[in-house]
Design an enzyme around this catalytic site. Structure first.
Site, PDB file in Angstrom:
ATOM      1  N   HIS A 107       0.837  -1.207   0.000  1.00  0.00           N
ATOM      2  CA  HIS A 107       0.000   0.000   0.000  1.00  0.00           C
ATOM      3  C   HIS A 107       0.875   1.261   0.000  1.00  0.00           C
ATOM      4  O   HIS A 107       0.594   2.221  -0.731  1.00  0.00           O
ATOM      5  CB  HIS A 107      -0.900   0.037   1.241  1.00  0.00           C
ATOM      6  CG  HIS A 107      -1.967  -1.007   1.279  1.00  0.00           C
ATOM      7  ND1 HIS A 107      -2.145  -1.847   2.358  1.00  0.00           N
ATOM      8  CD2 HIS A 107      -2.926  -1.347   0.380  1.00  0.00           C
ATOM      9  CE1 HIS A 107      -3.172  -2.651   2.128  1.00  0.00           C
ATOM     10  NE2 HIS A 107      -3.664  -2.375   0.936  1.00  0.00           N
ATOM     11  N   SER A 114      -3.005  -8.007   2.416  1.00  0.00           N
ATOM     12  CA  SER A 114      -3.376  -7.905   3.838  1.00  0.00           C
ATOM     13  C   SER A 114      -3.913  -9.237   4.363  1.00  0.00           C
ATOM     14  O   SER A 114      -3.631  -9.624   5.507  1.00  0.00           O
ATOM     15  CB  SER A 114      -4.435  -6.822   4.027  1.00  0.00           C
ATOM     16  OG  SER A 114      -3.932  -5.567   3.659  1.00  0.00           O
ATOM     17  N   LYS A 155     -15.779  -8.167   3.488  1.00  0.00           N
ATOM     18  CA  LYS A 155     -14.723  -8.637   4.391  1.00  0.00           C
ATOM     19  C   LYS A 155     -15.061  -8.317   5.848  1.00  0.00           C
ATOM     20  O   LYS A 155     -15.590  -7.245   6.133  1.00  0.00           O
ATOM     21  CB  LYS A 155     -13.394  -7.938   4.058  1.00  0.00           C
ATOM     22  CG  LYS A 155     -12.893  -8.165   2.634  1.00  0.00           C
ATOM     23  CD  LYS A 155     -11.633  -7.334   2.391  1.00  0.00           C
ATOM     24  CE  LYS A 155     -11.096  -7.486   0.986  1.00  0.00           C
ATOM     25  NZ  LYS A 155     -10.008  -6.522   0.688  1.00  0.00           N
ATOM     26  N   ARG A 205      -1.697  -5.612  -8.733  1.00  0.00           N
ATOM     27  CA  ARG A 205      -0.612  -6.603  -8.627  1.00  0.00           C
ATOM     28  C   ARG A 205      -0.678  -7.643  -9.732  1.00  0.00           C
ATOM     29  O   ARG A 205       0.301  -8.306 -10.028  1.00  0.00           O
ATOM     30  CB  ARG A 205      -0.683  -7.319  -7.272  1.00  0.00           C
ATOM     31  CG  ARG A 205      -0.356  -6.432  -6.099  1.00  0.00           C
ATOM     32  CD  ARG A 205      -0.825  -7.032  -4.795  1.00  0.00           C
ATOM     33  NE  ARG A 205      -2.281  -7.135  -4.787  1.00  0.00           N
ATOM     34  CZ  ARG A 205      -3.019  -7.350  -3.711  1.00  0.00           C
ATOM     35  NH1 ARG A 205      -2.435  -7.518  -2.544  1.00  0.00           N
ATOM     36  NH2 ARG A 205      -4.328  -7.418  -3.791  1.00  0.00           N
TER      37      ARG A 205
END
Ligand code: PNS
Length: 163
Positions: free
Chosen positions: A17, A127, A41, A90
């Protein structure tokens, strides 16, 4: 003044990040790291802790501030006067997840999303994996900044095996 918002769950904020925030700073006058709720989440860290950790780890970056998104990101973008959202990519799965959000945020707010390819050496950091590694006793100090290491361990200890 061109303001960009880097939104995310930041549960927790990682070196990946921070790389994206640094890249956003090369393109915009000011960058707001915006801690938001992803309803898909269940966070390990409470929102206020995620905000506080983000504040600590961007403290050395000029022109960066941290905010909490109380509701829709689109509303927050307008409130902040942001001209862009910046998101790190990514790989292909990030594109699949991010493009629908970019389209919806543009529909709701008119604000464009800029996708940034992060440093290849950080592309494996997520994460969710950081939490999983910590939960199983692995080292995370080369994945997240020091204050985050401590906060993740403290949250896991308080939760005993929770996600
Ligand atoms: O780090 P994440 O979980 O991929 O970030 C997703 C996040 C938190 C940015 C997204 O879920 C979000 O924008 N949440 C705020 C509520 C909202 O605006 N939902 C509609 C998104 S199109």
């Amino acid at each position: 003044m061109h303001i960009a918002v880097c939104p995310g769950s930041f549960d927790p904020i990682t070196f990946g990040h921070l790389d994206v925030v640094r890249r956003a700073l090369t393109m915009f006058d000011e960058v707001v790291v915006a801690v938001a709720t992803n309803d898909a989440k269940a966070p390990l860290l409470p929102a206020q802790v995620r905000v506080e950790l983000a504040r600590q780890v961007v403290a050395d970056l000029p022109r960066v501030r941290v905010g909490l998104v109380p509701g829709l990101l689109a509303d927050y973008l307008q409130e902040q006067g942001a001209c862009a959202v910046v998101k790190g990519i990514r790989g292909a799965s990030d594109v699949d997840a991010e493009v629908p959000m970019a389209l919806m945020n543009r529909h709701l707010s008119g604000v464009e999303t800029v996708f940034v390819a992060g440093d290849q050496s950080l592309a494996h950091i997520a994460s969710s994996m950081v939490k999983d590694i910590a939960r199983h006793g692995g080292r995370i100090d080369d994945l997240v900044p020091g204050p985050v290491v401590a906060a993740v361990h403290a949250a896991l200890a308080g939760r005993k095996g929770g996600r």
